[in-house]
Design a protein around this motif. Structure first.
Motif, PDB file in Angstrom:
ATOM      1  N   PRO A 168      11.370 -21.294 -32.951  1.00  0.00           N
ATOM      2  CA  PRO A 168      11.540 -20.436 -34.129  1.00  0.00           C
ATOM      3  C   PRO A 168      13.009 -20.080 -34.365  1.00  0.00           C
ATOM      4  O   PRO A 168      13.692 -19.574 -33.466  1.00  0.00           O
ATOM      5  N   GLY A 169      13.491 -20.375 -35.562  1.00  0.00           N
ATOM      6  CA  GLY A 169      14.870 -20.074 -35.909  1.00  0.00           C
ATOM      7  C   GLY A 169      15.875 -21.100 -35.464  1.00  0.00           C
ATOM      8  O   GLY A 169      17.077 -20.942 -35.741  1.00  0.00           O
ATOM      9  N   VAL A 170      15.459 -22.161 -34.790  1.00  0.00           N
ATOM     10  CA  VAL A 170      16.360 -23.214 -34.318  1.00  0.00           C
ATOM     11  C   VAL A 170      16.092 -24.477 -35.122  1.00  0.00           C
ATOM     12  O   VAL A 170      14.949 -24.963 -35.158  1.00  0.00           O
TER      13      VAL A 170
ATOM     14  N   ALA B 193      20.601 -39.748 -35.327  1.00  0.00           N
ATOM     15  CA  ALA B 193      19.213 -39.586 -34.874  1.00  0.00           C
ATOM     16  C   ALA B 193      18.513 -38.408 -35.532  1.00  0.00           C
ATOM     17  O   ALA B 193      17.290 -38.422 -35.687  1.00  0.00           O
ATOM     18  N   PHE B 194      19.264 -37.395 -35.939  1.00  0.00           N
ATOM     19  CA  PHE B 194      18.646 -36.223 -36.543  1.00  0.00           C
ATOM     20  C   PHE B 194      18.401 -36.457 -38.033  1.00  0.00           C
ATOM     21  O   PHE B 194      19.154 -37.181 -38.692  1.00  0.00           O
TER      22      PHE B 194
ATOM     23  N   THR C  42      28.573 -27.295 -35.772  1.00  0.00           N
ATOM     24  CA  THR C  42      28.737 -28.570 -36.451  1.00  0.00           C
ATOM     25  C   THR C  42      28.442 -29.719 -35.492  1.00  0.00           C
ATOM     26  O   THR C  42      28.511 -29.546 -34.263  1.00  0.00           O
ATOM     27  N   PRO C  43      28.123 -30.912 -36.016  1.00  0.00           N
ATOM     28  CA  PRO C  43      27.886 -32.054 -35.121  1.00  0.00           C
ATOM     29  C   PRO C  43      29.076 -32.345 -34.209  1.00  0.00           C
ATOM     30  O   PRO C  43      28.897 -32.715 -33.041  1.00  0.00           O
ATOM     31  N   GLU C  44      30.292 -32.186 -34.736  1.00  0.00           N
ATOM     32  CA  GLU C  44      31.487 -32.457 -33.938  1.00  0.00           C
ATOM     33  C   GLU C  44      31.605 -31.471 -32.768  1.00  0.00           C
ATOM     34  O   GLU C  44      31.824 -31.864 -31.621  1.00  0.00           O
TER      35      GLU C  44
ATOM     36  N   ARG D  18      23.478 -32.031 -40.241  1.00  0.00           N
ATOM     37  CA  ARG D  18      24.543 -31.067 -40.515  1.00  0.00           C
ATOM     38  C   ARG D  18      24.867 -30.205 -39.306  1.00  0.00           C
ATOM     39  O   ARG D  18      25.696 -29.307 -39.389  1.00  0.00           O
ATOM     40  N   GLY D  19      24.177 -30.432 -38.193  1.00  0.00           N
ATOM     41  CA  GLY D  19      24.480 -29.701 -36.978  1.00  0.00           C
ATOM     42  C   GLY D  19      23.284 -28.926 -36.461  1.00  0.00           C
ATOM     43  O   GLY D  19      22.137 -29.202 -36.808  1.00  0.00           O
ATOM     44  N   ILE D  20      23.584 -27.948 -35.636  1.00  0.00           N
ATOM     45  CA  ILE D  20      22.566 -27.105 -35.013  1.00  0.00           C
ATOM     46  C   ILE D  20      22.685 -25.699 -35.597  1.00  0.00           C
ATOM     47  O   ILE D  20      23.773 -25.115 -35.618  1.00  0.00           O
ATOM     48  N   HIS D  21      21.573 -25.165 -36.069  1.00  0.00           N
ATOM     49  CA  HIS D  21      21.554 -23.821 -36.639  1.00  0.00           C
ATOM     50  C   HIS D  21      20.696 -22.932 -35.750  1.00  0.00           C
ATOM     51  O   HIS D  21      19.538 -23.261 -35.451  1.00  0.00           O
TER      52      HIS D  21
END
Length: 375
Positions: free
Chosen positions: A154-156, A142-143, A241-243, A161-164
């Motif tokens: 901001p910054g999220v 979905a992403f 990471t997504p996992e 590739r996951g969540i930063h």
């Protein structure tokens, strides 16, 4: 004399117990001997010497440093580290969320109570493996790609590739201060005074102030590390990471639903007279909950909460469904490469038994600390 001993109930009980243990030991010895004989007949090596051989397989992410040239033994240690980390983080976050949901259901607000009840019903009646697969599919399909990552705050950044996330970067002595802070908080929690007025906030604030002042004096103040898009991926910040993200979201939401019901049951078990007594003293609802209800409810909550924590530790084995390399996935890889199935399974059983016993001993100790002592 023998006739007297035979008619002694205590002696007969001991003899029966010894005979039972002897029979059990003989059965185990026969199973082990038969297994070793059959394995030797088929040319299958046994023993734990394989632990010193190079593993030669990657582990995608780990709490401890790992390289494919490391040994099988260290691969097991890395898997154990991942399992313990996920278990501890899930227990902490699920306990906080579960407490919040329990309070929401008992606040008297119809809408908030209905939403909390719907959440509990949905999560408790949906298999955990289904929830994990749902969150993993959402994170990977979905992403959008990293270059078109969603930026809700901001910054999220949310991408395939996951969540930063932004992260605080500590250097030098600040790390040691944070470790000391964690030890201080743990010590404070081990004392019953932490339920008192500001009992936990004072050492927490003092340790944070000391750490910040010491860092500034040494010229190593904490800085905010923001994720930045470089090429096709992000660099810097905190990367989930997504996992790992799918595993944590699924485990926390699922576990919190059960914990909330345990906490709600403990709070509702306290008689309404305690609430009325608190109001008669002029206490607010928050003060009554904190100083009167929760300390008494803990004696009811902790025993079933211990069982839920143990189940949470065992539920981490489902991480292999989303590809997170906890101990179960490492054990499966080791078995495929080395063929040492029995030894690997024994190690896995011993590790989970040790973790479960440790959690149980800690919770029993804490239960004894908060128990009502009648003299």
């Amino acid at each position: 004399m023998l006739r007297t001993l035979w008619y002694s109930t205590r002696v007969r009980n001991w003899l029966f117990q010894i005979a039972l243990l002897g029979g059990l030991a003989a059965l185990v010895a026969w199973i082990v001997g038969n297994t070793l004989t059959n394995l030797a007949a088929r040319g299958i090596r046994t023993g734990f010497e394989f632990l010193s051989r190079p593993a030669r397989f990657p582990i995608s992410e780990s709490v401890l440093a790992y390289d494919s040239a490391d040994t099988y033994g260290w691969a097991f240690v890395v898997g154990i580290g991942n399992t313990v980390f996920v278990s501890a983080l899930t227990i902490l976050l699920a306990s906080l969320l579960g407490f919040a949901v329990a309070l929401a259901r008992g606040m008297g607000n119809p809408l908030l109570s209905a939403l909390a009840g719907a959440y509990v019903t949905l999560m408790r009646n949906m298999p955990l493996i289904v929830q994990l697969l749902f969150w993993y599919a959402l994170a990977t399909t979905a992403f959008p790609p990293a270059r078109q990552a969603l930026n809700p705050l901001p910054g999220v950044y949310l991408s395939q590739r996951g969540i930063h996330l932004p992260a605080l970067a500590f250097e030098g002595i600040a790390v040691l201060v944070l470790v000391a802070l964690a030890a201080g908080v743990a010590a404070a929690l081990g004392r019953r005074r932490f339920l008192g007025r500001g009992g936990l906030l004072w050492p927490l604030g003092a340790a944070l102030a000391a750490g910040l002042a010491l860092s500034l004096l040494r010229g190593s103040a904490p800085s905010l590390d923001m994720p930045l898009l470089v090429g096709l991926n992000f660099r810097g910040g905190l990367h989930l990471t997504p996992e790992f993200a799918a595993l944590m979201i699924g485990l926390v939401l699922y576990t919190a639903a059960f914990i909330s019901e345990i906490i709600r049951g403990g709070i509702e078990a306290i008689s309404r007279g305690q609430w009325e007594a608190g109001r008669a003293l002029g206490l607010t609802r928050r003060q009554i909950l904190r100083h009167v209800i929760v300390p008494q409810a803990l004696r009811i909550i902790i025993p079933p909460l211990t069982s839920q924590y143990l189940s949470t530790v065992k539920n981490t084995t489902l991480a292999l469904a989303v590809g997170y390399p906890e101990l179960g996935l490492v054990v499966g890889t080791v078995i495929n490469q080395s063929g040492q199935a029995i030894e690997s399974i024994l190690i896995m059983l011993a590790v989970f038994l040790s973790i479960s016993v440790s959690v149980s001993l800690f919770m029993n100790w804490y239960n004894a600390r908060v128990a009502l002592v009648v003299r």
